[in-house]
Write a protein that holds these residues in place. Structure first.
Motif, short mmCIF file in Angstrom:
data_model
loop_
_atom_site.label_atom_id
_atom_site.label_comp_id
_atom_site.label_asym_id
_atom_site.label_seq_id
_atom_site.Cartn_x
_atom_site.Cartn_y
_atom_site.Cartn_z
N ARG A 1 -56.45 -110.40 -8.41
CA ARG A 1 -56.91 -111.82 -9.03
C ARG A 1 -58.31 -111.58 -10.13
NH1 ARG A 1 -53.91 -115.95 -7.68
NH2 ARG A 1 -55.49 -117.72 -7.82
N GLY A 2 -58.88 -110.79 -9.04
CA GLY A 2 -60.64 -110.19 -9.31
C GLY A 2 -60.25 -109.63 -10.78
N LYS A 3 -59.54 -108.96 -10.91
CA LYS A 3 -59.29 -108.68 -12.14
C LYS A 3 -59.01 -108.55 -13.65
CE LYS A 3 -59.50 -103.09 -10.85
NZ LYS A 3 -58.63 -101.90 -10.34
N LEU A 4 -57.70 -109.54 -13.25
CA LEU A 4 -57.45 -110.65 -13.56
C LEU A 4 -58.53 -111.75 -14.57
CD1 LEU A 4 -55.01 -110.72 -15.72
CD2 LEU A 4 -53.73 -111.90 -13.70
N GLY A 5 -58.80 -111.89 -13.63
CA GLY A 5 -59.97 -113.01 -13.66
C GLY A 5 -60.59 -112.71 -14.73
N ASP A 6 -61.41 -111.40 -14.59
CA ASP A 6 -62.45 -110.97 -15.64
C ASP A 6 -61.77 -110.84 -17.17
OD1 ASP A 6 -64.21 -110.37 -13.23
OD2 ASP A 6 -63.82 -108.80 -13.25
N VAL A 7 -60.75 -111.00 -17.18
CA VAL A 7 -60.17 -110.44 -18.13
C VAL A 7 -60.16 -111.77 -18.66
CG1 VAL A 7 -57.54 -109.69 -19.70
CG2 VAL A 7 -58.29 -108.16 -17.71
N ILE A 8 -59.17 -112.86 -18.38
CA ILE A 8 -58.79 -113.76 -19.14
C ILE A 8 -60.02 -114.44 -19.36
CG2 ILE A 8 -56.67 -113.97 -18.18
CD1 ILE A 8 -57.96 -116.06 -15.97
N PHE A 9 -61.30 -114.29 -18.50
CA PHE A 9 -62.86 -115.77 -18.28
C PHE A 9 -63.52 -114.63 -19.12
CE2 PHE A 9 -61.79 -117.03 -14.56
CZ PHE A 9 -61.81 -118.07 -14.02
N ASN A 10 -63.15 -113.71 -20.37
CA ASN A 10 -63.66 -113.02 -21.39
C ASN A 10 -62.71 -112.80 -22.77
OD1 ASN A 10 -66.20 -112.00 -20.59
ND2 ASN A 10 -64.55 -110.80 -18.93
N ASP A 11 -61.59 -114.01 -22.49
CA ASP A 11 -61.10 -113.76 -23.78
C ASP A 11 -59.96 -115.23 -23.46
OD1 ASP A 11 -58.94 -113.51 -25.68
OD2 ASP A 11 -59.13 -111.35 -26.18
N VAL A 12 -60.20 -116.42 -24.30
CA VAL A 12 -59.42 -117.65 -24.58
C VAL A 12 -58.26 -117.69 -24.80
CG1 VAL A 12 -59.28 -119.69 -25.66
CG2 VAL A 12 -61.56 -119.16 -25.22
N GLU A 13 -57.52 -116.15 -25.66
CA GLU A 13 -56.08 -116.61 -25.64
C GLU A 13 -55.12 -115.60 -24.73
OE1 GLU A 13 -54.76 -116.94 -28.47
OE2 GLU A 13 -56.20 -118.58 -29.42
N LYS A 14 -56.19 -114.62 -24.59
CA LYS A 14 -55.24 -114.23 -23.01
C LYS A 14 -55.63 -115.29 -21.48
CE LYS A 14 -56.14 -109.48 -23.40
NZ LYS A 14 -56.93 -108.27 -23.58
N ARG A 15 -55.88 -115.78 -22.11
CA ARG A 15 -56.09 -117.11 -20.46
C ARG A 15 -55.72 -118.03 -20.90
NH1 ARG A 15 -61.26 -118.45 -20.67
NH2 ARG A 15 -61.66 -120.21 -21.96
N LYS A 16 -54.44 -118.36 -22.36
CA LYS A 16 -53.98 -119.46 -22.72
C LYS A 16 -51.95 -118.18 -22.29
CE LYS A 16 -55.55 -121.86 -26.32
NZ LYS A 16 -55.72 -121.73 -27.75
#
Length: 235
Positions: free
Chosen positions: A66-81
């Protein structure tokens, strides 16, 4: 039974308020706990995340990092969506089933802890009231850094990824200010609980459901009798 939404910002103290609710016998369905359940290894959402984000966001034992995935999505709006599009249908389905089970048990109302309630807007139409937990911005930043061990820059990025606390407070039915002592937060929460317990909305819903069930049963009984009467007589 009616549903109350509990939301706020990251590290504002929603868990503290939720625990006080539980201590007073109020069921709380936590979206974060459900989210962990739906991404367990082998679950449909787990496979979709692995396909979309790759094995680098997973631990060696197959569990989601969850930590790594959080770093990915919090830096990219489209990936978060994309992540929300994968997980939210499974999360809301599970929360709906849990709510239905509480309804059958006779609870007048339940609370759903929904961190991204206003950001997604998916559950707003199902909620009778909304509680927002807020606190001072510098305190929120401090709590997040202490809780997660992240840097100030990363903590600010995560806070900025959510709707501002002022906007959430403006849309709330109740606001619990969690910048002071635990006692103060508890007193505010208990006052909100007292107001919620005074509502009679759940009786309207139960009467409506009872009426619908009565109509269905009466209709089934009428059809059964009609079909029996239509059977040819046996000599």
């Amino acid at each position: 039974m009616f549903i109350v939404g509990l939301t706020g910002g990251i590290a504002t103290g929603k868990s503290t308020v939720a625990q006080i609710m539980r201590e007073h016998g109020i069921p709380v369905i936590d979206a974060d706990i459900v989210a962990r359940k739906v991404v367990e290894p082998g679950k449909p959402a787990w496979h979709k995340i692995r396909k979309e984000f790759g094995p680098e966001v997973f631990l060696e034992n197959g569990e989601l990092d969850r930590g790594k995935l959080g770093d990915v999505i919090f830096n990219d709006v489209e990936k978060r969506k994309k992540l929300n599009g994968i997980t939210h249908p499974h999360i809301y389905r599970e929360m709906g089933w849990q709510a239905f089970r509480y309804f059958l048990k006779g609870y007048p109302f339940i609370v759903m802890d929904l961190p991204l309630l206003f950001e997604t807007g998916h559950m707003l139409g199902y909620l009778h009231k909304v509680i927002v937990v807020t606190c001072e911005e510098d305190l929120q930043l401090q709590r997040l850094m202490e809780r997660s061990g992240c840097t100030e820059a990363k903590a600010k990025l995560r806070i900025a990824a959510q709707m501002s606390l002022d906007k959430k407070s403006d849309m709330a039915d109740f606001v619990i200010e969690n910048s002071s002592s635990d006692r103060d937060t508890r007193e505010q929460t208990i006052r909100v609980i007292s107001v919620l317990k005074s509502y009679r909305q759940h009786w309207k819903i139960r009467i409506f459901v009872g009426f619908c069930c009565t109509v269905l049963l009466a209709g089934a009984y009428w059809l059964r009798n009609k079909s029996i009467k239509s059977l040819p007589a046996v000599a």
